[in-house]
Each structure stands twice: as C-alpha cells, then as structure tokens.
Design a protein around this motif. Structure first.
Motif, mmCIF file in Angstrom:
data_model
loop_
_atom_site.group_PDB
_atom_site.id
_atom_site.type_symbol
_atom_site.label_atom_id
_atom_site.label_comp_id
_atom_site.label_asym_id
_atom_site.label_seq_id
_atom_site.Cartn_x
_atom_site.Cartn_y
_atom_site.Cartn_z
ATOM 1 N N GLU A 128 0.843 -1.195 0.000
ATOM 2 C CA GLU A 128 0.000 0.000 0.000
ATOM 3 C C GLU A 128 0.885 1.253 0.000
ATOM 4 O O GLU A 128 1.779 1.385 0.832
ATOM 5 C CB GLU A 128 -0.886 -0.016 1.251
ATOM 6 C CG GLU A 128 -1.933 1.046 1.301
ATOM 7 C CD GLU A 128 -2.814 0.874 2.531
ATOM 8 O OE1 GLU A 128 -3.989 0.528 2.376
ATOM 9 O OE2 GLU A 128 -2.295 1.060 3.659
ATOM 10 N N GLU A 129 0.624 2.137 -0.944
ATOM 11 C CA GLU A 129 1.418 3.358 -1.022
ATOM 12 C C GLU A 129 1.071 4.300 0.124
ATOM 13 O O GLU A 129 -0.103 4.434 0.501
ATOM 14 C CB GLU A 129 1.177 4.076 -2.350
ATOM 15 C CG GLU A 129 1.751 3.380 -3.553
ATOM 16 C CD GLU A 129 1.506 4.165 -4.825
ATOM 17 O OE1 GLU A 129 2.470 4.372 -5.579
ATOM 18 O OE2 GLU A 129 0.365 4.581 -5.060
ATOM 19 N N THR A 130 2.071 4.974 0.636
ATOM 20 C CA THR A 130 1.821 6.037 1.603
ATOM 21 C C THR A 130 1.310 7.249 0.823
ATOM 22 O O THR A 130 1.496 7.331 -0.400
ATOM 23 C CB THR A 130 3.103 6.417 2.349
ATOM 24 O OG1 THR A 130 4.047 6.967 1.393
ATOM 25 C CG2 THR A 130 3.725 5.209 3.033
ATOM 26 N N PRO A 131 0.651 8.210 1.497
ATOM 27 C CA PRO A 131 0.211 9.421 0.788
ATOM 28 C C PRO A 131 1.357 10.113 0.060
ATOM 29 O O PRO A 131 1.188 10.601 -1.062
ATOM 30 C CB PRO A 131 -0.349 10.285 1.919
ATOM 31 C CG PRO A 131 -0.803 9.306 2.956
ATOM 32 C CD PRO A 131 0.197 8.186 2.897
ATOM 33 N N GLN A 132 2.535 10.152 0.696
ATOM 34 C CA GLN A 132 3.691 10.804 0.078
ATOM 35 C C GLN A 132 4.110 10.071 -1.204
ATOM 36 O O GLN A 132 4.412 10.704 -2.223
ATOM 37 C CB GLN A 132 4.866 10.847 1.065
ATOM 38 C CG GLN A 132 4.666 11.759 2.250
ATOM 39 C CD GLN A 132 3.853 11.103 3.364
ATOM 40 O OE1 GLN A 132 3.430 9.955 3.248
ATOM 41 N NE2 GLN A 132 3.625 11.842 4.444
ATOM 42 N N GLU A 133 4.124 8.713 -1.165
ATOM 43 C CA GLU A 133 4.495 7.934 -2.348
ATOM 44 C C GLU A 133 3.475 8.122 -3.465
ATOM 45 O O GLU A 133 3.830 8.230 -4.637
ATOM 46 C CB GLU A 133 4.608 6.459 -1.973
ATOM 47 C CG GLU A 133 5.807 6.125 -1.101
ATOM 48 C CD GLU A 133 5.779 4.718 -0.572
ATOM 49 O OE1 GLU A 133 6.852 4.176 -0.261
ATOM 50 O OE2 GLU A 133 4.677 4.132 -0.472
ATOM 51 N N SER A 192 -4.140 18.727 -4.133
ATOM 52 C CA SER A 192 -5.301 19.120 -3.319
ATOM 53 C C SER A 192 -6.317 17.989 -3.252
ATOM 54 O O SER A 192 -6.903 17.720 -2.199
ATOM 55 C CB SER A 192 -5.950 20.371 -3.908
ATOM 56 O OG SER A 192 -5.059 21.459 -3.858
ATOM 57 N N ALA A 193 -6.544 17.312 -4.407
ATOM 58 C CA ALA A 193 -7.494 16.201 -4.426
ATOM 59 C C ALA A 193 -6.993 15.028 -3.580
ATOM 60 O O ALA A 193 -7.774 14.404 -2.850
ATOM 61 C CB ALA A 193 -7.723 15.745 -5.863
ATOM 62 N N GLU A 194 -5.694 14.763 -3.645
ATOM 63 C CA GLU A 194 -5.144 13.655 -2.872
ATOM 64 C C GLU A 194 -5.198 13.926 -1.373
ATOM 65 O O GLU A 194 -5.445 13.042 -0.577
ATOM 66 C CB GLU A 194 -3.688 13.389 -3.298
ATOM 67 C CG GLU A 194 -3.535 12.729 -4.641
ATOM 68 C CD GLU A 194 -4.068 11.304 -4.638
ATOM 69 O OE1 GLU A 194 -3.887 10.600 -3.618
ATOM 70 O OE2 GLU A 194 -4.665 10.885 -5.645
ATOM 71 N N MET A 195 -4.979 15.173 -0.997
ATOM 72 C CA MET A 195 -4.995 15.548 0.416
ATOM 73 C C MET A 195 -6.375 15.976 0.871
ATOM 74 O O MET A 195 -6.570 16.310 2.038
ATOM 75 C CB MET A 195 -3.970 16.668 0.656
ATOM 76 C CG MET A 195 -2.546 16.247 0.321
ATOM 77 S SD MET A 195 -1.348 17.582 0.635
ATOM 78 C CE MET A 195 -1.442 17.677 2.430
ATOM 79 N N LYS A 196 -7.346 15.955 -0.091
ATOM 80 C CA LYS A 196 -8.733 16.329 0.194
ATOM 81 C C LYS A 196 -8.818 17.703 0.851
ATOM 82 O O LYS A 196 -9.495 17.899 1.865
ATOM 83 C CB LYS A 196 -9.391 15.259 1.075
ATOM 84 C CG LYS A 196 -9.490 13.918 0.366
ATOM 85 C CD LYS A 196 -10.150 12.882 1.238
ATOM 86 C CE LYS A 196 -10.403 11.598 0.466
ATOM 87 N NZ LYS A 196 -9.244 11.018 -0.176
ATOM 88 N N LEU A 197 -8.123 18.671 0.234
ATOM 89 C CA LEU A 197 -8.133 20.041 0.752
ATOM 90 C C LEU A 197 -9.386 20.784 0.286
ATOM 91 O O LEU A 197 -9.876 20.548 -0.803
ATOM 92 C CB LEU A 197 -6.860 20.775 0.272
ATOM 93 C CG LEU A 197 -5.535 20.175 0.770
ATOM 94 C CD1 LEU A 197 -4.366 20.925 0.158
ATOM 95 C CD2 LEU A 197 -5.463 20.204 2.279
#
Length: 217
Positions: free
Chosen positions: A169-174, A212-217
């Motif tokens: 599973e990828e981390t958010p950073q990866e 922004s979409a990945e971090m749900k900002l």
C-alpha cells in the motif's frame, strides 16, 4: 528411394551393421507384384548392395520442405500467435494485479519474513491469534512479526490478501510523488506555447489540483 534406420544388429557376410545406422534404400526388385515382406536393398554408401530384412529396420519419414512463400506465411503466423499470447498474458497479469489487496508496508514485510522461516498462510493467521502462547517456541523477532499482523485492524482484508495476493500500500507521500511524476512526464510531451511563464503556470495548476485532491483540501 527412401531412408531406413537399423533397429537391431544385423550380421552380414562382410561384417556387422549396427543398430542406429541410417542408409538410403529401395525395396529389393523382383518377385511377384505387390509381394509383401521383401527386404530392403541399400543403394549407396558403405553397405551399398546389402539386403536388409524388413524386421531389422524402420523407414524414416521424409523431411517436409517448405517453399519460401510457405516459410514466410508460417513465420508470420507464428509471430502473430506469439504476440497474441504475450498480450493475453499481459491482460491476465494486469487482471491478477488488479485483484491483489493493498496492505501496509510493515505488514507485507512481516509476512515475507514469516514465509522465510516456514510459515504458511494458515500458520500466519492462526499463530498471530495466539502470540501470548508462543514466547518459548519462537525467537523475539518472529513474535514481533506475528504481533504486527495480529494488531492489523482489518483481519478480513489481511486474509483476502494472503489468499488472492497482495501489493504494498502506497503512503500518501508515495502516491503524490508518483502522481506528480506522471503529470510532469505527460506535460513534457505537450508542444510548448512559446510562453515559458504560461507553460509553467499550467504545470503548477495541474500539480496543485492533483495534490489538493489527494490531500482532500
């Protein structure tokens, strides 16, 4: 005229003809028309003129020769079949990969270490539920791996991953790094507008929207 292969040693007036010898022959002329069982007669080579009983030899099928056109057609069909097989295998691999379960890196690493010391899928599940009883049976590092699996909160997901296969599973950073890299590689293939500032702003906007979409900002 055809070839035969000797299947058992044959003694002749001039010596032995050994098993495995191959030679050009014909059916010995003479006798009644269509008479069965007539011996072979060698027509060339060391044993030319010798008669070989049919029970001592088998005929060798003629090698099929292809015209250049036939060879090209066969080669083309073979290459086509090979390419189709490769595409099919790629589709199968992608389908299998799509069904794999994403598990955290620390969990997959624990699973791999347990496999090295002989744990099966069943052993990993059953023993991770009884880690309090294993202190005297396994070294501390194995107990630590079993505990890391035991405390993974999604037991059904873990079992599904062991059965169907798993990926890390990828981390958010990866995930963000991979996504930004993909955006950049695609952006570099688009012809420039001639305005470096505008092009740079376009790239920055694409990256900002993605992050922004990945971090749900």
């Amino acid at each position: 005229m055809f070839k035969i292969k000797i299947i058992k040693d044959l003694r002749t007036g001039s010596g032995w003809i050994r098993t495995g010898e191959e030679m050009e022959t014909r059916v010995l002329p003479g006798g009644l028309p269509f008479e069965a069982g007539r011996p072979y007669q060698v027509i060339s080579g060391t044993y030319s003129g010798h008669e070989i009983p049919q029970s001592y030899a088998v005929t060798i099928p003629k090698e099929k020769l292809f015209t250049e056109q036939q060879y090209t057609a066969i080669s083309t069909e073979l290459l086509k079949t090979t390419a189709e097989k490769q595409l099919l295998q790629q589709e199968i691999d992608e389908l299998i990969a799509s069904k794999k379960v994403a598990l955290p890196r620390e969990v997959t690493q624990a699973i791999e270490r347990l496999r090295v010391v002989g744990f099966s899928n069943y052993g990993i599940i059953s023993c991770s539920d009884q880690t309090s009883l294993l202190g005297r049976d396994y070294p501390p590092e194995t107990i630590a791996d079993l505990k890391s699996i035991k405390y993974f909160p999604f037991a059904d997901k873990l079992i599904e991953g062991l059965v169907k296969g798993y990926t890390v599973e990828e981390t958010p950073q990866e995930r963000i790094k991979r996504g930004v890299q993909a955006i950049y590689e695609k952006w570099t293939t688009i012809p420039t507008s001639g305005n470096d500032q505008r092009d740079g702003e376009d790239l920055a906007e694409q990256i900002t929207k993605f992050v922004s979409a990945e971090m749900k900002l």
